[in-house]
Design an enzyme around this catalytic site. Structure first.
Site, PDB file in Angstrom:
ATOM      1  CG  ASN A 193      30.623  62.227  58.563  1.00 37.97           C
ATOM      2  OD1 ASN A 193      30.584  61.001  58.454  1.00 37.97           O
ATOM      3  ND2 ASN A 193      30.487  62.837  59.719  1.00 37.97           N
ATOM      4  CG  HIS A 387      32.985  63.143  66.607  1.00 40.74           C
ATOM      5  ND1 HIS A 387      32.143  64.220  66.679  1.00 40.74           N
ATOM      6  CD2 HIS A 387      32.519  62.370  65.580  1.00 40.74           C
ATOM      7  CE1 HIS A 387      31.211  64.111  65.736  1.00 40.74           C
ATOM      8  NE2 HIS A 387      31.411  62.996  65.067  1.00 40.74           N
TER       9      HIS A 387
END
Length: 437
Positions: A193, A387
């Site tokens: 990612n 996050h």
């Protein structure tokens, strides 16, 4: 195990684990993540375990998990820090406005240049290979070594968490074969990612804070998300499997799951892991520093020199810190979690202190990312926020496998990106459906 909803944002899971989820997000909470939180609560010397809104199953501790242990009688767990040490995000702002990137041709040129100048993909080499002596200095001192060489400016360091240098770094604690990977991969994005994303500020909700950070509607910014590459990953797994697991018998520790292997904070193994983790963390900050400079070069190549740029902030996601909370010294493991400090906290850069430390929360691909600041109530979560956007299904389910069909089709993926005018390129040409919004 049982849990109970306390209010519209908090669940309590026995034994005393706090999970910050709305009723809507509670539907995404999987039993594996819950069990991992319960497992973590059983480690020696635990002060608190909590989970944030993007919580999902991970390695040892779930992503979106925070584990605080007491230094006097607690442990440190590499699995609770994460296997990509100091995976994190940097936000680079410019004074360019949205009109500068309105044309699709301009965005295509930017995308091609980012892809060309910033290596991406598993095993890719970086853009800067330092002599071994300088590289070891970088592991000890962080991106300041790069600023000395013209890769950025001194202010970049002031607006990086820990100023880019976690104390106690000892490069010699990293397995020798992994050091060479780190030296060769500096300035590379990696896979999964990780991303470099061109964004435009869409809306401002807190005007005074935005003015402090020099953010305004219609502004062009670049967000970089990456970590410590193969060196950090290999180091984390080395300490879980080859250091902590064998050592636990000596200390009489038997965690609920082997991925939460841990050692007493006051032990030679903990000292060794901290030295290696800190060195990998410093490397990750330097890695993002390098890529941010490459991003600046790309922008200059497209727009010339008629603009300015500055780092807003750089945050760590997977890291352990020694922090004093309510007079108690704790080892705070943040696994897929971001530190956030309220206004007035002296750990915040002086120029930001009246607003608080900016925390960066990337959205899913093609959805809003956020710059936020904390209120004093952030103490409830040990100064931690989520996050990122989180994950409602595993990568395998999204892409499918031999025995199961993919839950995300290519039509779904393109509908969520291409039809919105979002341009996407993979550094490896890999399947991106597991990152679909």
């Amino acid at each position: 195990m049982r849990w109970q909803r306390v209010n519209d944002y908090l669940l309590m899971i026995e034994p005393g684990i706090e999970v910050y989820l709305t009723p809507e997000l509670e539907q995404t909470l999987d039993e594996t993540a819950v069990q991992q939180l319960v497992n973590a609560s059983g480690l020696p010397g635990v002060h608190k375990v909590l989970a944030l809104p993007d919580v999902h199953a991970g390695y040892g501790l779930p992503v979106g998990g925070v584990l605080a242990t007491r230094t006097k009688d607690g442990v440190i767990s590499p699995g609770a820090v994460g296997v990509d040490i100091n995976c994190g995000v940097r936000l680079l702002a410019t004074d360019l406005e949205a009109a500068a990137v309105a044309k699709k041709d301009t965005r295509q040129r930017l995308l091609a240049a980012f892809r060309r100048e910033i290596p991406a993909g598993e095993g890719k080499a970086g853009v800067l290979t330092l002599p071994e002596r300088d590289f070891r200095r970088l592991l000890q001192e962080g991106p300041g070594v790069l600023v000395e060489r013209g890769w950025g400016v001194t202010r970049d360091l002031r607006v990086t968490e820990e100023e880019g240098a976690l104390p106690g770094a000892e490069p010699s604690r990293i397995p020798a074969e992994l050091l060479e990977y780190g030296r060769k991969q500096l300035g590379s994005l990696g896979s999964g990612n990780h991303f470099v994303e061109l964004q435009v500020v869409e809306e401002v909700f807190a005007r005074e804070a935005a003015e402090v950070f020099r953010l305004f509607p219609g502004q062009v910014v670049v967000m970089v998300h990456s970590g410590s590459r193969r060196m950090g990953n290999g180091t984390a797994l080395h300490y879980v499997k080859k250091v902590c697991r064998p050592a636990m018998k000596k200390y009489g520790i038997s965690p609920p799951h082997p991925d939460l292997a841990c050692v007493p904070w006051r032990s030679p193994e903990a000292e060794s892991y901290w030295g290696a983790m800190a060195a990998c963390a410093n490397y990750a900050w330097a890695n993002r520093q390098t890529m941010a400079e490459k991003a600046r070069q790309v922008l200059r190549g497209i727009f010339g020199g008629g603009f300015t740029s500055w780092t807003v902030y750089d945050v760590a996601h997977n890291i352990a810190k020694i922090e004093k909370i309510n007079g108690q010294e704790l080892v705070v493991h943040r696994k897929g979690a971001t530190r956030a400090l309220p206004a007035g906290d002296r750990r915040t850069p002086a120029e930001y202190r009246k607003a608080g430390q900016p925390a960066l929360i990337p959205g899913s691909m093609g959805t809003r990312s956020w710059v936020i600041t904390a209120t004093p109530e952030i103490r409830r979560t040990l100064n931690s926020v989520n996050h990122g956007a989180g994950r409602v299904m595993s990568r395998t389910k999204a892409r499918g496998k031999k025995t199961e069909a993919a839950l995300i089709t290519w039509e779904d993926f393109y509908a969520s990106t291409k039809e919105k005018g979002i341009l996407v390129a993979s550094g490896t040409g890999s399947d991106l459906r597991d990152e679909a919004p």
